[in-house]
Design a protein around this motif. Structure first.
Motif, PDB file in Angstrom:
ATOM      1  N   MET A   1      -7.151 -31.374 -39.429  1.00  0.00           N
ATOM      2  CA  MET A   1      -6.829 -32.398 -38.461  1.00  0.00           C
ATOM      3  C   MET A   1      -5.348 -32.763 -38.598  1.00  0.00           C
ATOM      4  SD  MET A   1      -8.145 -36.364 -38.168  1.00  0.00           S
ATOM      5  CE  MET A   1      -9.840 -36.034 -37.825  1.00  0.00           C
ATOM      6  N   ASP A   2      -4.690 -32.931 -37.491  1.00  0.00           N
ATOM      7  CA  ASP A   2      -3.288 -33.345 -37.490  1.00  0.00           C
ATOM      8  C   ASP A   2      -3.235 -34.875 -37.566  1.00  0.00           C
ATOM      9  OD1 ASP A   2      -0.597 -33.736 -37.156  1.00  0.00           O
ATOM     10  OD2 ASP A   2      -0.458 -32.699 -35.232  1.00  0.00           O
ATOM     11  N   TYR A   3      -3.305 -35.408 -38.795  1.00  0.00           N
ATOM     12  CA  TYR A   3      -3.335 -36.856 -38.999  1.00  0.00           C
ATOM     13  C   TYR A   3      -2.119 -37.548 -38.393  1.00  0.00           C
ATOM     14  CZ  TYR A   3      -7.135 -36.250 -42.368  1.00  0.00           C
ATOM     15  OH  TYR A   3      -8.324 -35.950 -42.977  1.00  0.00           O
ATOM     16  N   ARG A   4      -0.962 -36.935 -38.550  1.00  0.00           N
ATOM     17  CA  ARG A   4       0.269 -37.557 -38.058  1.00  0.00           C
ATOM     18  C   ARG A   4       0.187 -37.811 -36.561  1.00  0.00           C
ATOM     19  NH1 ARG A   4       4.410 -35.916 -35.341  1.00  0.00           N
ATOM     20  NH2 ARG A   4       6.397 -36.976 -35.519  1.00  0.00           N
ATOM     21  N   ARG A   5      -0.153 -36.786 -35.815  1.00  0.00           N
ATOM     22  CA  ARG A   5      -0.229 -36.911 -34.358  1.00  0.00           C
ATOM     23  C   ARG A   5      -1.324 -37.897 -33.934  1.00  0.00           C
ATOM     24  NH1 ARG A   5       1.903 -35.019 -29.997  1.00  0.00           N
ATOM     25  NH2 ARG A   5       0.696 -34.419 -28.178  1.00  0.00           N
ATOM     26  N   ARG A   6      -2.441 -37.888 -34.652  1.00  0.00           N
ATOM     27  CA  ARG A   6      -3.532 -38.810 -34.339  1.00  0.00           C
ATOM     28  C   ARG A   6      -3.109 -40.261 -34.620  1.00  0.00           C
ATOM     29  NH1 ARG A   6      -6.313 -37.209 -30.722  1.00  0.00           N
ATOM     30  NH2 ARG A   6      -7.779 -38.834 -31.247  1.00  0.00           N
ATOM     31  N   LEU A   7      -2.368 -40.469 -35.711  1.00  0.00           N
ATOM     32  CA  LEU A   7      -1.876 -41.823 -36.008  1.00  0.00           C
ATOM     33  C   LEU A   7      -0.930 -42.303 -34.911  1.00  0.00           C
ATOM     34  CD1 LEU A   7      -1.296 -41.536 -39.846  1.00  0.00           C
ATOM     35  CD2 LEU A   7      -2.868 -43.131 -38.713  1.00  0.00           C
ATOM     36  N   LEU A   8      -0.077 -41.417 -34.428  1.00  0.00           N
ATOM     37  CA  LEU A   8       0.829 -41.789 -33.343  1.00  0.00           C
ATOM     38  C   LEU A   8       0.048 -42.125 -32.074  1.00  0.00           C
ATOM     39  CD1 LEU A   8       3.644 -39.141 -33.938  1.00  0.00           C
ATOM     40  CD2 LEU A   8       3.706 -41.589 -34.499  1.00  0.00           C
ATOM     41  N   PHE A   9      -0.974 -41.325 -31.766  1.00  0.00           N
ATOM     42  CA  PHE A   9      -1.819 -41.599 -30.595  1.00  0.00           C
ATOM     43  C   PHE A   9      -2.496 -42.964 -30.728  1.00  0.00           C
ATOM     44  CE2 PHE A   9      -6.038 -41.768 -28.768  1.00  0.00           C
ATOM     45  CZ  PHE A   9      -5.787 -41.490 -27.440  1.00  0.00           C
ATOM     46  N   HIS A  10      -3.120 -43.198 -31.875  1.00  0.00           N
ATOM     47  CA  HIS A  10      -3.829 -44.467 -32.072  1.00  0.00           C
ATOM     48  C   HIS A  10      -2.862 -45.645 -32.125  1.00  0.00           C
ATOM     49  CE1 HIS A  10      -7.904 -43.044 -32.336  1.00  0.00           C
ATOM     50  NE2 HIS A  10      -7.494 -42.059 -33.108  1.00  0.00           N
ATOM     51  N   GLY A  11      -1.668 -45.426 -32.631  1.00  0.00           N
ATOM     52  CA  GLY A  11      -0.667 -46.483 -32.624  1.00  0.00           C
ATOM     53  C   GLY A  11      -0.323 -46.915 -31.211  1.00  0.00           C
ATOM     54  N   MET A  12      -0.103 -45.940 -30.340  1.00  0.00           N
ATOM     55  CA  MET A  12       0.212 -46.271 -28.941  1.00  0.00           C
ATOM     56  C   MET A  12      -0.990 -46.889 -28.243  1.00  0.00           C
ATOM     57  SD  MET A  12       3.338 -45.964 -28.302  1.00  0.00           S
ATOM     58  CE  MET A  12       3.053 -46.562 -26.655  1.00  0.00           C
ATOM     59  N   ALA A  13      -2.190 -46.380 -28.534  1.00  0.00           N
ATOM     60  CA  ALA A  13      -3.407 -46.927 -27.914  1.00  0.00           C
ATOM     61  C   ALA A  13      -3.606 -48.384 -28.324  1.00  0.00           C
ATOM     62  CB  ALA A  13      -4.616 -46.084 -28.300  1.00  0.00           C
ATOM     63  N   LEU A  14      -3.464 -48.669 -29.605  1.00  0.00           N
ATOM     64  CA  LEU A  14      -3.663 -50.032 -30.081  1.00  0.00           C
ATOM     65  C   LEU A  14      -2.550 -50.952 -29.573  1.00  0.00           C
ATOM     66  CD1 LEU A  14      -5.481 -51.887 -31.668  1.00  0.00           C
ATOM     67  CD2 LEU A  14      -4.318 -51.172 -33.760  1.00  0.00           C
ATOM     68  N   PHE A  15      -1.341 -50.445 -29.484  1.00  0.00           N
ATOM     69  CA  PHE A  15      -0.243 -51.229 -28.909  1.00  0.00           C
ATOM     70  C   PHE A  15      -0.593 -51.631 -27.470  1.00  0.00           C
ATOM     71  CE2 PHE A  15       3.867 -51.962 -26.930  1.00  0.00           C
ATOM     72  CZ  PHE A  15       4.566 -52.651 -27.903  1.00  0.00           C
ATOM     73  N   LEU A  16      -1.095 -50.680 -26.686  1.00  0.00           N
ATOM     74  CA  LEU A  16      -1.487 -50.964 -25.302  1.00  0.00           C
ATOM     75  C   LEU A  16      -2.643 -51.971 -25.251  1.00  0.00           C
ATOM     76  CD1 LEU A  16      -1.316 -50.450 -22.266  1.00  0.00           C
ATOM     77  CD2 LEU A  16      -2.801 -48.459 -22.606  1.00  0.00           C
ATOM     78  N   ILE A  17      -3.623 -51.800 -26.130  1.00  0.00           N
ATOM     79  CA  ILE A  17      -4.738 -52.754 -26.190  1.00  0.00           C
ATOM     80  C   ILE A  17      -4.213 -54.159 -26.479  1.00  0.00           C
ATOM     81  CG2 ILE A  17      -6.748 -53.429 -27.587  1.00  0.00           C
ATOM     82  CD1 ILE A  17      -7.345 -50.380 -27.850  1.00  0.00           C
ATOM     83  N   GLY A  18      -3.248 -54.256 -27.383  1.00  0.00           N
ATOM     84  CA  GLY A  18      -2.640 -55.558 -27.685  1.00  0.00           C
ATOM     85  C   GLY A  18      -1.952 -56.157 -26.476  1.00  0.00           C
ATOM     86  N   LEU A  19      -1.237 -55.329 -25.728  1.00  0.00           N
ATOM     87  CA  LEU A  19      -0.579 -55.828 -24.518  1.00  0.00           C
ATOM     88  C   LEU A  19      -1.602 -56.338 -23.502  1.00  0.00           C
ATOM     89  CD1 LEU A  19       2.193 -53.126 -23.954  1.00  0.00           C
ATOM     90  CD2 LEU A  19       2.484 -55.441 -24.861  1.00  0.00           C
ATOM     91  N   LEU A  20      -2.675 -55.574 -23.322  1.00  0.00           N
ATOM     92  CA  LEU A  20      -3.715 -55.978 -22.367  1.00  0.00           C
ATOM     93  C   LEU A  20      -4.425 -57.251 -22.815  1.00  0.00           C
ATOM     94  CD1 LEU A  20      -5.152 -52.453 -21.482  1.00  0.00           C
ATOM     95  CD2 LEU A  20      -3.576 -53.864 -20.130  1.00  0.00           C
ATOM     96  N   THR A  21      -4.601 -57.396 -24.112  1.00  0.00           N
ATOM     97  CA  THR A  21      -5.201 -58.629 -24.638  1.00  0.00           C
ATOM     98  C   THR A  21      -4.317 -59.822 -24.300  1.00  0.00           C
ATOM     99  OG1 THR A  21      -6.197 -57.385 -26.462  1.00  0.00           O
ATOM    100  CG2 THR A  21      -6.083 -59.767 -26.721  1.00  0.00           C
ATOM    101  N   GLY A  22      -3.017 -59.622 -24.371  1.00  0.00           N
ATOM    102  CA  GLY A  22      -2.088 -60.697 -24.024  1.00  0.00           C
ATOM    103  C   GLY A  22      -2.223 -61.145 -22.584  1.00  0.00           C
ATOM    104  N   LEU A  23      -2.555 -60.209 -21.700  1.00  0.00           N
ATOM    105  CA  LEU A  23      -2.731 -60.575 -20.293  1.00  0.00           C
ATOM    106  C   LEU A  23      -3.967 -61.437 -20.063  1.00  0.00           C
ATOM    107  CD1 LEU A  23      -1.855 -57.182 -18.547  1.00  0.00           C
ATOM    108  CD2 LEU A  23      -0.443 -59.252 -18.700  1.00  0.00           C
ATOM    109  N   ALA A  24      -4.948 -61.335 -20.980  1.00  0.00           N
ATOM    110  CA  ALA A  24      -6.209 -62.065 -20.812  1.00  0.00           C
ATOM    111  C   ALA A  24      -6.314 -63.307 -21.695  1.00  0.00           C
ATOM    112  CB  ALA A  24      -7.364 -61.113 -21.123  1.00  0.00           C
ATOM    113  N   GLU A  25      -5.250 -63.681 -22.384  1.00  0.00           N
ATOM    114  CA  GLU A  25      -5.301 -64.778 -23.353  1.00  0.00           C
ATOM    115  C   GLU A  25      -5.955 -66.043 -22.826  1.00  0.00           C
ATOM    116  OE1 GLU A  25      -1.386 -65.662 -24.754  1.00  0.00           O
ATOM    117  OE2 GLU A  25      -1.228 -63.765 -25.822  1.00  0.00           O
TER     118      GLU A  25
END
Length: 145
Positions: free
Chosen positions: A1-25
């Motif tokens: 498994m390419d852990y590095r690439r997966r961490l980058l993917f999940h980092g961007m996904a979680l960043f986006l989830i955080g942004l969307l959570t901010g819209l619903a505060e």
């Protein structure tokens, strides 16, 4: 498994989830905790991006490496999820500053408390493994090796 690439993917996904959570505060029971959930998503996403960026420098055997990866994902996504759950339920568990005098049913407080404790342990374990994997000198490669 390419852990590095997966961490980058999940980092961007979680960043986006955080942004969307901010819209619903404003739609959460505890708006202060919703702000915390927004920030947890954004900060933990950034943390995963940073870890992904240094992943090739982490020297661990395959077992501890896999454990660190999964502990990072469980801890970071879990941090956002439990904080979001706390915002939805209006609990004051382990966060009196963001609770602002609020409280919820005892089982809800216990659930959120257990979530925060398990997430804390996961992140600490992953951080210790990463620190261990970054100790010493990196192997030299290339013409100066």
């Amino acid at each position: 498994m390419d852990y590095r690439r997966r961490l980058l993917f999940h980092g961007m996904a979680l960043f986006l989830i955080g942004l969307l959570t901010g819209l619903a505060e404003q739609h959460f029971t505890n708006v202060r905790m919703a702000l915390a959930a927004h920030l947890e998503g954004v900060m933990n996403g950034t943390f995963l991006l940073a870890v992904g960026a240094i992943w090739s420098e982490v020297r661990l055997a395959s077992g501890p490496r896999a454990f660190a990866y999964w502990a990072l994902l469980c801890g970071t996504y879990g941090n956002w999820a439990v904080t979001t759950l706390a915002a939805m339920l209006g609990t004051g568990a382990l966060s009196p500053v963001t609770a602002a005098g609020r409280g919820a049913a005892p089982w809800q407080e216990t659930l959120v408390t257990a979530g925060f404790i398990s997430i804390g342990l996961a992140i600490i374990a992953a951080s210790v493994l990463l620190l261990w994997g970054l100790r010493g000198k990196a192997a030299l490669v290339g013409p100066n090796a």
